[in-house]
Design a protein around this motif. Structure first.
Motif, mmCIF file in Angstrom:
data_model
loop_
_atom_site.group_PDB
_atom_site.id
_atom_site.type_symbol
_atom_site.label_atom_id
_atom_site.label_comp_id
_atom_site.label_asym_id
_atom_site.label_seq_id
_atom_site.Cartn_x
_atom_site.Cartn_y
_atom_site.Cartn_z
ATOM 1 N N GLN A 160 -5.845 10.587 46.220
ATOM 2 C CA GLN A 160 -6.583 11.973 46.032
ATOM 3 C C GLN A 160 -7.298 11.485 44.712
ATOM 4 O OE1 GLN A 160 -3.713 14.701 44.398
ATOM 5 N NE2 GLN A 160 -4.934 16.355 44.906
ATOM 6 N N ILE A 161 -7.258 11.055 43.615
ATOM 7 C CA ILE A 161 -8.110 10.840 42.607
ATOM 8 C C ILE A 161 -9.488 10.165 43.129
ATOM 9 C CG2 ILE A 161 -7.146 8.324 41.998
ATOM 10 C CD1 ILE A 161 -8.520 11.178 39.633
ATOM 11 N N TRP A 162 -9.499 9.638 44.297
ATOM 12 C CA TRP A 162 -10.763 8.891 44.559
ATOM 13 C C TRP A 162 -11.673 9.979 45.332
ATOM 14 C CZ3 TRP A 162 -12.437 3.832 43.795
ATOM 15 C CH2 TRP A 162 -13.568 3.531 44.272
ATOM 16 N N VAL A 163 -10.854 10.718 46.007
ATOM 17 C CA VAL A 163 -11.748 11.834 46.832
ATOM 18 C C VAL A 163 -12.244 12.763 45.979
ATOM 19 C CG1 VAL A 163 -11.150 13.418 48.596
ATOM 20 C CG2 VAL A 163 -10.341 11.098 48.943
ATOM 21 N N ASN A 164 -11.535 13.176 44.875
ATOM 22 C CA ASN A 164 -11.956 14.084 44.086
ATOM 23 C C ASN A 164 -12.769 13.746 42.984
ATOM 24 O OD1 ASN A 164 -10.544 16.028 45.598
ATOM 25 N ND2 ASN A 164 -8.619 15.711 44.545
ATOM 26 N N THR A 165 -13.267 12.588 42.717
ATOM 27 C CA THR A 165 -14.266 12.009 41.874
ATOM 28 C C THR A 165 -15.333 11.668 42.296
ATOM 29 O OG1 THR A 165 -12.967 10.108 41.727
ATOM 30 C CG2 THR A 165 -12.398 11.816 40.003
ATOM 31 N N SER A 166 -16.337 11.466 41.344
ATOM 32 C CA SER A 166 -17.851 10.929 41.931
ATOM 33 C C SER A 166 -18.001 9.256 41.735
ATOM 34 C CB SER A 166 -18.771 11.427 40.520
ATOM 35 O OG SER A 166 -18.661 10.796 39.469
ATOM 36 N N ASP A 167 -19.313 8.686 42.364
ATOM 37 C CA ASP A 167 -19.305 7.431 42.247
ATOM 38 C C ASP A 167 -18.905 6.748 40.783
ATOM 39 O OD1 ASP A 167 -19.900 7.410 44.788
ATOM 40 O OD2 ASP A 167 -21.874 7.418 44.531
ATOM 41 N N ALA A 168 -19.775 7.447 39.581
ATOM 42 C CA ALA A 168 -19.615 7.169 38.138
ATOM 43 C C ALA A 168 -18.187 7.087 37.920
ATOM 44 C CB ALA A 168 -20.396 8.036 37.426
ATOM 45 N N GLN A 169 -17.360 8.128 38.352
ATOM 46 C CA GLN A 169 -16.107 8.041 38.187
ATOM 47 C C GLN A 169 -15.065 7.155 38.568
ATOM 48 O OE1 GLN A 169 -15.778 12.412 38.825
ATOM 49 N NE2 GLN A 169 -15.551 12.816 36.776
ATOM 50 N N HIS A 170 -15.437 6.535 39.608
ATOM 51 C CA HIS A 170 -14.985 5.618 40.357
ATOM 52 C C HIS A 170 -14.889 4.280 39.721
ATOM 53 C CE1 HIS A 170 -15.558 7.570 44.752
ATOM 54 N NE2 HIS A 170 -14.701 8.378 43.803
ATOM 55 N N SER A 171 -16.155 4.026 39.128
ATOM 56 C CA SER A 171 -16.420 2.811 38.318
ATOM 57 C C SER A 171 -15.219 3.028 37.029
ATOM 58 C CB SER A 171 -17.843 2.768 37.821
ATOM 59 O OG SER A 171 -18.429 2.374 38.845
ATOM 60 N N ILE A 172 -15.301 4.110 36.506
ATOM 61 C CA ILE A 172 -14.315 4.460 35.236
ATOM 62 C C ILE A 172 -12.993 3.724 35.757
ATOM 63 C CG2 ILE A 172 -13.732 5.741 33.548
ATOM 64 C CD1 ILE A 172 -16.456 7.322 33.623
ATOM 65 N N LEU A 173 -12.440 4.651 36.798
ATOM 66 C CA LEU A 173 -11.332 4.515 37.266
ATOM 67 C C LEU A 173 -10.849 3.069 37.506
ATOM 68 C CD1 LEU A 173 -8.642 5.887 38.521
ATOM 69 C CD2 LEU A 173 -9.643 6.098 40.407
ATOM 70 N N VAL A 174 -11.773 2.494 38.277
ATOM 71 C CA VAL A 174 -11.614 0.908 38.621
ATOM 72 C C VAL A 174 -11.372 0.055 37.584
ATOM 73 C CG1 VAL A 174 -12.021 -1.166 39.940
ATOM 74 C CG2 VAL A 174 -12.234 1.160 40.914
ATOM 75 N N ARG A 175 -12.093 0.398 36.495
ATOM 76 C CA ARG A 175 -12.105 -0.457 35.147
ATOM 77 C C ARG A 175 -10.558 -0.061 34.554
ATOM 78 N NH1 ARG A 175 -15.752 -2.402 31.368
ATOM 79 N NH2 ARG A 175 -15.148 -2.763 29.475
ATOM 80 N N ARG A 176 -10.304 0.995 34.685
ATOM 81 C CA ARG A 176 -8.859 1.471 34.141
ATOM 82 C C ARG A 176 -7.933 0.668 34.855
ATOM 83 N NH1 ARG A 176 -6.740 1.931 29.465
ATOM 84 N NH2 ARG A 176 -5.009 3.697 29.350
ATOM 85 N N TYR A 177 -7.928 0.441 35.931
ATOM 86 C CA TYR A 177 -6.837 -0.331 36.774
ATOM 87 C C TYR A 177 -6.803 -1.503 36.100
ATOM 88 C CZ TYR A 177 -7.181 3.063 40.692
ATOM 89 O OH TYR A 177 -7.016 4.143 41.508
ATOM 90 N N PHE A 178 -8.231 -2.394 36.013
ATOM 91 C CA PHE A 178 -8.067 -3.858 35.303
ATOM 92 C C PHE A 178 -7.547 -3.780 33.983
ATOM 93 C CE2 PHE A 178 -11.490 -5.018 38.517
ATOM 94 C CZ PHE A 178 -11.342 -6.218 38.504
ATOM 95 N N GLU A 179 -7.601 -2.769 33.122
ATOM 96 C CA GLU A 179 -7.182 -2.614 31.880
ATOM 97 C C GLU A 179 -5.583 -2.555 31.850
ATOM 98 O OE1 GLU A 179 -11.324 -0.590 29.625
ATOM 99 O OE2 GLU A 179 -9.441 0.751 30.602
ATOM 100 N N LEU A 180 -5.093 -1.577 32.745
ATOM 101 C CA LEU A 180 -3.842 -1.467 32.641
ATOM 102 C C LEU A 180 -2.961 -2.480 33.263
ATOM 103 C CD1 LEU A 180 -3.860 2.470 33.870
ATOM 104 C CD2 LEU A 180 -3.067 1.280 31.571
ATOM 105 N N ALA A 181 -3.803 -3.442 34.209
ATOM 106 C CA ALA A 181 -3.060 -4.660 34.670
ATOM 107 C C ALA A 181 -2.715 -5.493 33.517
ATOM 108 C CB ALA A 181 -3.809 -5.120 35.829
ATOM 109 N N SER A 182 -3.336 -5.713 32.498
ATOM 110 C CA SER A 182 -3.104 -6.201 31.399
ATOM 111 C C SER A 182 -3.203 -7.902 31.590
ATOM 112 C CB SER A 182 -1.776 -5.773 30.810
ATOM 113 O OG SER A 182 -1.785 -4.620 30.365
ATOM 114 N N CYS A 183 -3.905 -8.253 32.228
ATOM 115 C CA CYS A 183 -4.312 -9.833 32.631
ATOM 116 C C CYS A 183 -5.653 -10.029 32.536
ATOM 117 C CB CYS A 183 -3.294 -10.349 33.827
ATOM 118 S SG CYS A 183 -3.503 -9.294 35.148
#
Length: 212
Positions: A160-183
């Motif tokens: 849902q978060i992907w469908v409801n956000t823009s290309d620019a927001q997708h980059s922010i989201l995926v970066r957050r995935y990296f950050e939260l993975a903590s490695c």
């Protein structure tokens, strides 16, 4: 609002179609999911960042891996849901059938790959932080994980978060995935969209596993 263990809202990762992913991917789609120009941009990024001669993990793999054809890798292992697609992928040395949304843990040893890619598929992960942490586990220290995406998807299976956000927001989201993975460290976002009218855009987020 219920939160996942990673602190993100649980409803971010709901999908319109919550049926078993194995049914959705039962029939092969023997085609690239981005156009030729975006595919070339993906290959160029891999050319720049993946180590020649390395062992590479192609996460959520399919019919095409976009590896630069002139570079020899020790081994490219595909992990995905459709065996026929991966069997027809000439760039794979081996393939593993595995549903990351059911079991995020990867069936590989610690520090067994020199690089990993996830090409135009990150939008389908319902447990992305766990998967990114697993990628960090199976990569050797200082190895790249390259996540690319465009503006295409199967909307019924994208979260849902992907469908409801823009290309620019997708980059922010995926970066957050990296950050939260903590490695991962040295996390960068890139716009590698071809400078061609009507071509598919191509975006990437890249992280490097923490060095010993």
């Amino acid at each position: 609002m219920r939160l996942e263990k990673n602190g993100l809202p649980a409803n971010y990762f709901k999908r319109y179609d919550e049926s078993d992913d194995r049914g959705f991917y039962l029939y092969p789609r023997l085609t690239a999911h981005i156009d030729d120009a975006a595919s070339a941009a993906t290959s160029q990024l891999f050319r720049e960042l993946l180590p020649p001669g390395g062992r590479i993990l192609d996460l959520m793999s399919s019919f095409v891996s976009h590896m630069p054809p002139e570079i020899a890798y020790d081994e490219v292992i595909g992990l995905g849901l459709n065996e026929e697609e991966m069997r027809n992928n000439a760039q794979l040395n081996a393939c593993v059938i595995h549903d990351l949304n059911k079991q995020p843990r990867l069936p590989f040893d610690d520090a067994s790959f020199d690089g990993a890619v996830c090409t135009v598929s990150v939008q389908y992960l319902t447990r992305p932080i766990e998967v990114f942490a697993e990628v960090g586990r199976v990569l050797r220290p200082g190895s790249p994980f390259i996540v690319t995406f465009s503006n295409r998807c199967f909307p019924s299976k994208a979260v849902q978060i992907w469908v409801n956000t823009s290309d620019a927001q997708h980059s922010i989201l995926v970066r957050r995935y990296f950050e939260l993975a903590s490695c991962f460290e040295e996390i960068v976002t890139l716009d590698r969209s071809p400078r061609r009218w009507l071509s598919d855009p191509l975006y990437a987020v890249v992280g490097v596993t923490e060095r010993a």
